[in-house]
Design an enzyme around this catalytic site. Structure first.
Site, mmCIF file in Angstrom:
data_model
loop_
_atom_site.group_PDB
_atom_site.id
_atom_site.type_symbol
_atom_site.label_atom_id
_atom_site.label_comp_id
_atom_site.label_asym_id
_atom_site.label_seq_id
_atom_site.Cartn_x
_atom_site.Cartn_y
_atom_site.Cartn_z
ATOM 1 N N GLY A 2 -3.582 -8.931 -4.255
ATOM 2 C CA GLY A 2 -2.500 -8.060 -4.691
ATOM 3 C C GLY A 2 -1.147 -8.478 -4.163
ATOM 4 N N SER A 3 -0.325 -7.492 -3.835
ATOM 5 C CA SER A 3 1.106 -7.708 -3.609
ATOM 6 C C SER A 3 1.453 -8.522 -2.374
ATOM 7 C CB SER A 3 1.826 -6.356 -3.543
ATOM 8 O OG SER A 3 1.785 -5.709 -4.799
ATOM 9 N N VAL A 4 0.503 -8.780 -1.477
ATOM 10 C CA VAL A 4 0.837 -9.659 -0.355
ATOM 11 C C VAL A 4 1.229 -11.044 -0.866
ATOM 12 C CG1 VAL A 4 -0.610 -8.410 1.292
ATOM 13 C CG2 VAL A 4 -1.591 -10.311 -0.001
#
Length: 584
Positions: free
Chosen positions: A297-299
């Site tokens: 995801g957004s990492v």
């Protein structure tokens, strides 16, 4: 008188006048006695040799039998592996060998197999009565009955005094810290040979082949890991408590030195006790930190933005349209917390905008984006000491859609260790680090991936996420944290599940001079009353990061900052963010 005595001596009477004859025969008789003694001694020697040979044969048969099966066991015992100790970076023992006894039987000398089995199972209740009876009735020369007996068990069996039973001395591997560090250490088999983790790595690197082809170990060697046992315990403890708090299926965490690549702590839960690994389910022995690959995801947005800024194709004061969802082919890209307006580059990152990040990646270009991911080490299997090393899952075709989805961590699956390594590169000045589980005494920086200026800018942006974005709950007083949240839907039935999430938080601390990078990840955490119904990373992975940092920072020798510090790039990023916001 003499003649009489002589006659008595020789069993006949000698008349007077025969004394001289008797005296002349005396030497002859002494020689006869000497010859008799020689014959007696020779006979005794022959008999002794015969008895010695017979005794040796009986001992050999008792141990080896006639089939040679026992000979194989003796050979196995003679070449049994003696393993070096494993210690943490401070010299604390994590694995060592102890002497133990194992019980075997020569069934040919067992008088009553059923009664012998009954008595054995009375003191060794984990033995199966029927199976033990069958073994003792087999007539075989050598049968293992139970390995690795405790001294109490050995005494109990010895006290029974049953014929046909005996013990063999062996080496047993013990792990004094139980589950702590189990996924790093791995395990050994019943013959003390490494089959997972560092134990298996040691076999591949330390074994030397002798003439018989059997592995030998230098028992004087001590293997020192990069792991800090106290930091390892704190990380595992916080992850375990959080799993219960958020009813998560699993959790993983990695803490890494950003300059040396040393992994000072790594945990994968649920885990196992290497002293008795088979007592845990198979899934507990699966290393989620280095072998499991996940869409994070957004990492991934931190990597995408670092690449875009480093390329020069995107500037910190750039702005991107996030007023409405982005449509690509039959797919529509949404923001979780939509701002529905134009966003500056810092705002794209702070608010974790999928739309803004996708447009940044498109401006960077698909080929260049993929090349940066490769340079960060996110497209290949990491070369680490542990055999449990997962290969990333990447798009089969790297078109526009793949560029968009990978920019915010969908459509690409990597290990948590790889992400921690990438974070280290972002914050350490831009140099790639090679993760290692072995102790290093100096920095081991690799090729430059991004410039020092880009690294400084990203440190400022990562700090802003914690101060004003989705990572507020990750901060620690005295030990400022920088980081990025990541919440990804898990693949499910050909699509993605909205209720099954992978949540993670990447971080580095202390923010003013980052020394350590960390990732905390949960598999399917659930919302609770304290999270107000949210199960996203900002409500679980971020606060757990805060708890871990507050515990491990002092253990790692970090001194608390007396006041919050900001670098120049953070002030610049904040200024750009505020100017953009005030201009709306």
């Amino acid at each position: 008188m003499i003649g009489r005595n002589n006659s008595a001596s020789h069993g006949r009477y000698l008349p007077p006048g025969h004394d001289a004859i008797s005296m002349r025969r005396a030497p002859h008789q002494g020689a006869g006695r000497t010859a008799s003694q020689r014959r007696i001694f020779l006979s005794l020697a022959v008999f002794a040799a015969c008895f010695t040979l017979v005794g040796a044969r009986l001992v050999g048969l008792a141990i080896m039998g006639g089939s040679g099966e026992g000979a194989a066991v003796v050979a196995s015992a003679a070449t049994q592996v003696h393993r070096p100790d494993i210690v943490d970076r401070n010299g604390e023992v994590m694995a060592t060998d102890i002497a133990t006894a194992s019980l075997f039987a020569d069934a040919r000398y067992v008088i009553d197999p059923a009664e012998t089995a009954r008595q054995l199972t009375s003191v060794l209740p984990d033995l199966d009565l029927a199976d033990t009876t069958e073994k003792l009735s087999s007539g075989r020369a050598f049968i293992w009955l139970k390995r690795d007996l405790t001294p109490k068990q050995q005494y109990a069996v010895h006290y029974l005094g049953l014929p046909g039973l005996d013990f063999r001395s062996e080496q047993k591997r013990v792990y004094p810290n139980g589950k702590t560090g189990s996924n790093v250490l791995g395990m050994v088999d019943i013959d003390n040979r490494g089959i997972a983790g560092i134990e298996r790595y040691m076999d591949s690197r330390l074994a030397q082949e002798d003439a018989a082809g059997a592995p030998r170990f230098d028992r004087n060697t001590t293997v020192m890991l990069s792991i800090d046992l106290h930091v390892q315990h704190a990380l595992r403890d916080e992850l375990e408590k959080a799993m219960g708090e958020f009813s998560a299926m699993a959790a993983a965490g990695v803490i890494m030195d950003v300059h040396t690549g040393e992994v000072v702590a790594m945990s994968s839960l649920p885990d196992f006790d290497p002293n008795d690994p088979m007592a845990s389910p198979d899934e507990n022995r699966f290393n989620r930190a280095t072998l499991g690959v996940y869409e994070m995801g957004s990492v991934f947005k931190a990597v995408t933005l670092a690449a875009a800024l480093d390329s020069g194709k995107v500037n910190l004061d750039g702005r991107f349209d996030a007023t409405k969802p982005l449509k690509v082919a039959r797919f529509t890209i949404h923001d979780y917390h939509a701002e529905n307006r134009w966003l500056s580059v810092p705002e794209v990152f702070i608010h974790s905008s999928n739309i803004g990040t996708a447009k940044i990646a498109l401006q960077l270009g698909g080929e260049e984006h993929r090349d940066y991911l490769r340079r960060f080490g996110l497209l290949t299997r990491p070369q680490i000491e542990l055999p449990e090393s997962g290969a990333p899952l990447t798009p089969a075709r790297w078109g526009e859609l793949a560029t968009i989805t990978t920019s915010y961590g969908h459509g690409i699956a990597v290990t948590p260790l790889q992400v921690a390594s990438a974070v280290s590169t972002i914050v350490n000045g831009g140099f790639k680090v090679q993760p290692t589980f072995m102790r290093r005494n100096e920095a081991a920086l690799g090729e430059r991936v991004i410039s020092a200026d880009t690294s400084a800018t990203m440190r400022g942006l990562l700090r802003l996420v914690v101060m004003e974005g989705t990572g507020r709950k990750a901060d620690v007083a005295g030990y400022p944290v920088m980081g990025k949240t990541g919440t990804a839907e898990k693949p499910f039935n050909g699509g993605y599940s909205r209720t099954k999430l992978i949540t993670s938080f990447i971080s580095a601390f202390p923010a003013n001079d980052p020394r350590y990078a960390m990732i905390v990840m949960f598999d399917e955490p659930k919302a609770n009353k304290e999270t107000f119904g949210y199960a996203t990373a900002g409500w679980n992975a971020a606060p757990v990061t805060s708890r871990v940092v507050s515990r491990v920072a002092p253990l790692l020798g970090l001194r608390p900052a007396t006041k919050p510090q900001e670098n120049e790039m953070m002030r610049e990023a904040k200024l750009v963010s505020y100017e953009t916001l005030s201009g709306q």
